[in-house]
Design a protein around this motif. Sequence first.
Motif, PDB file in Angstrom:
ATOM      1  N   THR A 174       3.093 -20.991 -12.826  1.00 47.13           N
ATOM      2  CA  THR A 174       2.520 -19.668 -13.043  1.00 47.13           C
ATOM      3  C   THR A 174       3.606 -18.619 -13.227  1.00 47.13           C
ATOM      4  O   THR A 174       3.310 -17.453 -13.413  1.00 47.13           O
ATOM      5  CB  THR A 174       1.648 -19.258 -11.843  1.00 47.13           C
ATOM      6  N   GLY A 175       4.867 -19.025 -13.177  1.00 41.49           N
ATOM      7  CA  GLY A 175       5.955 -18.075 -13.375  1.00 41.49           C
ATOM      8  C   GLY A 175       6.595 -17.620 -12.082  1.00 41.49           C
ATOM      9  O   GLY A 175       7.664 -17.041 -12.097  1.00 41.49           O
ATOM     10  N   LYS A 176       5.963 -17.849 -10.941  1.00 39.09           N
ATOM     11  CA  LYS A 176       6.543 -17.468  -9.656  1.00 39.09           C
ATOM     12  C   LYS A 176       6.995 -18.713  -8.910  1.00 39.09           C
ATOM     13  O   LYS A 176       6.273 -19.703  -8.851  1.00 39.09           O
ATOM     14  CB  LYS A 176       5.518 -16.696  -8.807  1.00 39.09           C
ATOM     15  N   ALA A 184       6.602 -21.219 -18.197  1.00 41.21           N
ATOM     16  CA  ALA A 184       5.814 -20.023 -17.888  1.00 41.21           C
ATOM     17  C   ALA A 184       6.686 -18.909 -17.332  1.00 41.21           C
ATOM     18  O   ALA A 184       6.486 -17.729 -17.646  1.00 41.21           O
ATOM     19  CB  ALA A 184       4.701 -20.373 -16.892  1.00 41.21           C
ATOM     20  N   GLU A 185       7.648 -19.272 -16.496  1.00 39.28           N
ATOM     21  CA  GLU A 185       8.550 -18.273 -15.922  1.00 39.28           C
ATOM     22  C   GLU A 185       9.426 -17.649 -17.005  1.00 39.28           C
ATOM     23  O   GLU A 185       9.648 -16.436 -17.029  1.00 39.28           O
ATOM     24  CB  GLU A 185       9.419 -18.928 -14.846  1.00 39.28           C
ATOM     25  N   GLU A 219       8.781 -17.587 -20.272  1.00 38.68           N
ATOM     26  CA  GLU A 219       7.924 -16.819 -21.174  1.00 38.68           C
ATOM     27  C   GLU A 219       7.602 -15.442 -20.595  1.00 38.68           C
ATOM     28  O   GLU A 219       7.571 -14.438 -21.313  1.00 38.68           O
ATOM     29  CB  GLU A 219       6.646 -17.607 -21.449  1.00 38.68           C
ATOM     30  N   SER A 220       7.373 -15.395 -19.287  1.00 41.40           N
ATOM     31  CA  SER A 220       7.080 -14.111 -18.638  1.00 41.40           C
ATOM     32  C   SER A 220       8.235 -13.137 -18.815  1.00 41.40           C
ATOM     33  O   SER A 220       8.026 -11.943 -19.064  1.00 41.40           O
ATOM     34  CB  SER A 220       6.797 -14.346 -17.147  1.00 41.40           C
ATOM     35  N   ALA A 221       9.472 -13.640 -18.693  1.00 38.14           N
ATOM     36  CA  ALA A 221      10.639 -12.780 -18.865  1.00 38.14           C
ATOM     37  C   ALA A 221      10.822 -12.365 -20.324  1.00 38.14           C
ATOM     38  O   ALA A 221      11.171 -11.211 -20.623  1.00 38.14           O
ATOM     39  CB  ALA A 221      11.890 -13.492 -18.371  1.00 38.14           C
ATOM     40  N   PHE A 253       8.504 -11.952 -22.503  1.00 34.93           N
ATOM     41  CA  PHE A 253       7.472 -10.974 -22.846  1.00 34.93           C
ATOM     42  C   PHE A 253       7.891  -9.537 -22.531  1.00 34.93           C
ATOM     43  O   PHE A 253       7.302  -8.585 -23.048  1.00 34.93           O
ATOM     44  CB  PHE A 253       6.160 -11.291 -22.108  1.00 34.93           C
ATOM     45  N   THR A 254       8.872  -9.360 -21.673  1.00 37.07           N
ATOM     46  CA  THR A 254       9.310  -7.995 -21.359  1.00 37.07           C
ATOM     47  C   THR A 254      10.140  -7.380 -22.478  1.00 37.07           C
ATOM     48  O   THR A 254      10.424  -6.178 -22.443  1.00 37.07           O
ATOM     49  CB  THR A 254      10.139  -7.979 -20.055  1.00 37.07           C
ATOM     50  N   ARG A 261      17.756 -11.172 -15.950  1.00 31.10           N
ATOM     51  CA  ARG A 261      16.429 -11.521 -15.456  1.00 31.10           C
ATOM     52  C   ARG A 261      16.276 -12.986 -15.054  1.00 31.10           C
ATOM     53  O   ARG A 261      15.406 -13.319 -14.253  1.00 31.10           O
ATOM     54  CB  ARG A 261      15.377 -11.190 -16.529  1.00 31.10           C
TER      55      ARG A 261
END
Length: 505
Positions: free
Chosen positions: A170-172, A417-418, A420-422, A424-425, A470
């Motif tokens: 989930t990215g965390k 996922a982790e 991709e989350s970064a 996306f910023t 990041r």
Amino acid sequence: MTDIEGIGGWVLRRALMTPSRTAVVFGERCWTYAELASRVRRLAVRLREEGVRAGDRVAYLGANHPAFVETMFAAQLLGAIFVPLNFRLAAPEIDYMLRNSGSDVLVYGRGSAEVVRELESRPGLVIAVEEPEPGERDYEAFLAEGEDEPVQAPVRGEDIALILYTSGTTGKPKGAMLSHANLVWNTYNLLVGVDVTSEERTLISAPLFHVAALDQCLLPTLLKGACAVITPRWRVEEVFELIERRGITLLFGVTTMFADLAASPRWADADLSSLRIVMSGGAAIPESLIRTYQRRGLVFCQGYGMTETAPGATFLEASESARKVGSAGVPTMFTEVRVVGADGADVAPGEPGEVLIKGPNVSPGYWNDPEATAASRTGDGWFRSGDLGKLDEEGHLYVVDRVKDMFISGGENVYPAEVESAIFTHPAVAEVAVVGVPDDKWGEVGCAHVVPREDAALTLDELREHLQPRLAGYKIPARLEIREELPKTGSGKIQKSHLHPADES
């Protein structure tokens, strides 16, 4: 379960049994078991004076160093929980882990000073192994203030000894808890499969925040009263030198480390005669590399597992490595392994399915995350690995794919996922999907497939510069593919199996 001494007492016991034997070597410095036990007791006394009690969390951030070993055993003597952190991570990632674990103490090495300066949340007690900044304590001075006196809190086998963070889908990151019993049983499993002796000189160059270096190398070595030769990092020339000069007998590494050794000009003529045991983990060793080591008279012991299994789930003993090349071995002595289909029933030999694991070495769950803990178990208590494997007719496991999107780069788990989350910023990114692609050096590296926002552009250098503060370096994609759209299912889910670099399409 009745009270036990726990892992913290191992060094003290060895000091009673073999006080004058060398326990740890670091550079040109050596510590006997008696000296190591004294330092651990002093540090435990000081931590207790600062308010550390059973169940509190004590974190360590830094490259391999004897202070890592001392901090871990001192915390566990008090019944506290040791939290080793990945020194390759960026400050926001470390911040999250410190907050999530509720760490009361942070001990850090020199190479992590900049990350510590950037932390938003700092534990109340921060101890620098070298060169403390204002408001921090100096490690050696702090330890020296402690009295060398008995200090040992009783613990139960089910009490938590370690929290090891592993990136989540989930990215965390999730904090996998390992109990004292988990570590004891994993050590038993390792010692059944590997003939570790009290004469061992184990080279520990893989990072100790990894479960393999810590639980498969350091703990069994110290339990046997052998010698752990610790280096801050893996350097090929230094490894050759230490093998020859220190008479290294046990060597652990991942594929990239062993490939680097074999590619060195020193490989053909280096004196490797002291090596008895070569262990690998993190990813399967390619057959060609196995053959290269066999030609030098060296045989790999390979295994399969993960942080949550402390880590040994299966093991391929050296005697089987030639006959079963590519196999991760059979279940370890005190662990059960199944391969099941979607219906939860065991599949036939040779058929792929999800690998399930059960045993006293399996983690009780994730720190403060009951939902993730529940999701990781079947209804009857088996741990779900998320990996696809198959068993042959003789019960040997072959890991063939991953249920999850995780890929392994240089022995490090990377969860898209982790990443991709970064990504996306970045203001230029509209959509992104990250997949692992083959790489000659690292095994796999990340490839980011990006759909830019309208009228926006993005280069790989710009993306990497954006991600450096990041994410850890090994998580940052090595390749970038700019696309007009990403392949999706009818429900809108990205089909990562349809993503390939342009030159592989």
